[in-house]
Design a protein around this motif. Sequence first.
Motif, mmCIF file in Angstrom:
data_model
loop_
_atom_site.group_PDB
_atom_site.id
_atom_site.type_symbol
_atom_site.label_atom_id
_atom_site.label_comp_id
_atom_site.label_asym_id
_atom_site.label_seq_id
_atom_site.Cartn_x
_atom_site.Cartn_y
_atom_site.Cartn_z
ATOM 1 N N ARG A 174 0.847 -1.191 0.000
ATOM 2 C CA ARG A 174 0.000 0.000 0.000
ATOM 3 C C ARG A 174 0.885 1.244 0.000
ATOM 4 N N ALA A 175 0.369 2.352 -0.506
ATOM 5 C CA ALA A 175 1.106 3.608 -0.484
ATOM 6 C C ALA A 175 1.260 4.095 0.946
ATOM 7 N N VAL A 176 2.341 4.791 1.206
ATOM 8 C CA VAL A 176 2.570 5.335 2.548
ATOM 9 C C VAL A 176 1.426 6.264 2.944
ATOM 10 N N ILE A 226 9.494 -1.143 -6.210
ATOM 11 C CA ILE A 226 9.141 0.223 -6.600
ATOM 12 C C ILE A 226 7.644 0.316 -6.891
ATOM 13 N N THR A 227 7.137 1.530 -6.900
ATOM 14 C CA THR A 227 5.793 1.795 -7.411
ATOM 15 C C THR A 227 5.919 1.927 -8.926
ATOM 16 N N ALA A 279 10.905 -6.830 -10.320
ATOM 17 C CA ALA A 279 12.215 -7.227 -9.786
ATOM 18 C C ALA A 279 12.420 -8.734 -9.887
ATOM 19 N N VAL A 280 11.337 -9.497 -9.736
ATOM 20 C CA VAL A 280 11.431 -10.956 -9.882
ATOM 21 C C VAL A 280 11.662 -11.320 -11.349
ATOM 22 N N ARG A 308 0.125 -1.090 -8.544
ATOM 23 C CA ARG A 308 1.409 -0.600 -9.039
ATOM 24 C C ARG A 308 2.565 -1.084 -8.165
ATOM 25 N N ASN A 309 2.337 -1.229 -6.867
ATOM 26 C CA ASN A 309 3.392 -1.738 -5.992
ATOM 27 C C ASN A 309 3.613 -3.232 -6.197
#
Length: 266
Positions: A165-167, A238-239, A213-214, A205-206
């Motif tokens: 989740r976004a901060v 990253i987002t 990355a995977v 998006r997260n």
Amino acid sequence: MGCTEDRQAPRIALIVEYDGSGFSGWQRQHHALSVQEVLEQALSKVAADRVEVSCAGRTDAGVHAAHQVVHFDPPVERELHAWVLGSNANLPQAVSVICAYEVDRDFHARYKAVRRAYRYYFFCRRARPAIWCNRVAWTHRELDAELMHTAAQPLVGEHDFSAYRAVACQAPHAVREVYRLDVWRRGQMVVIEIEANAFLHHMVRNIAGTLLAVGSGERDTDWPRRLLVERDRTRSGITAPAAGLYLTGVVYPQQYALPAYADFLP
């Protein structure tokens, strides 16, 4: 003398698609152009009166929709085709009303939705795309879609998605249920499709950034699961850019008889 109750025009639901790259997002804002603003202006011209709409999912700046659902209570009666053709005549080319339906007055585009679906598109090529500019997320790296799919499966089910989740997310809790999360390749595109009962801010998006990355080999296939358990956003991927994200479906109870998914995306 008896009183006669005024007849209310039926509530209207619309299926809307838009290219979000030129907008500040769905939600109306004071100093930036939004999809909601241009749609309400177009509908108000058809009605010759003020129209306000509610949507199924408030997309962020740069995010697209192939199947956004909105509803409004029209101040006047119009034929359904008039809402479609009339609004499209007054909308910018980046926004289009696909169809209109009469729905019960208890229908609400956001609160009656039982699940939503999104797709995320990575375009994998050494050279940046021109035709797909602002409509996909570009990566110069080759991605392994099969590894990404394997890594995504532990995220299916009901979990605390705090790591995704976004901060600044304002949801009261991070528990969501993901019904499916699939990754596949189509030519130079790697597609992520996710469906859930609801989504947190930047959740898709997260997840896409973590799977990136995977797929590129930077992280192992168990990493997304470990992040889920750790519940720490600062340790996850990253987002991913907004340009790759599309709202592609909204599911409602059968009584409303609305189509659930866009049927034209690659």
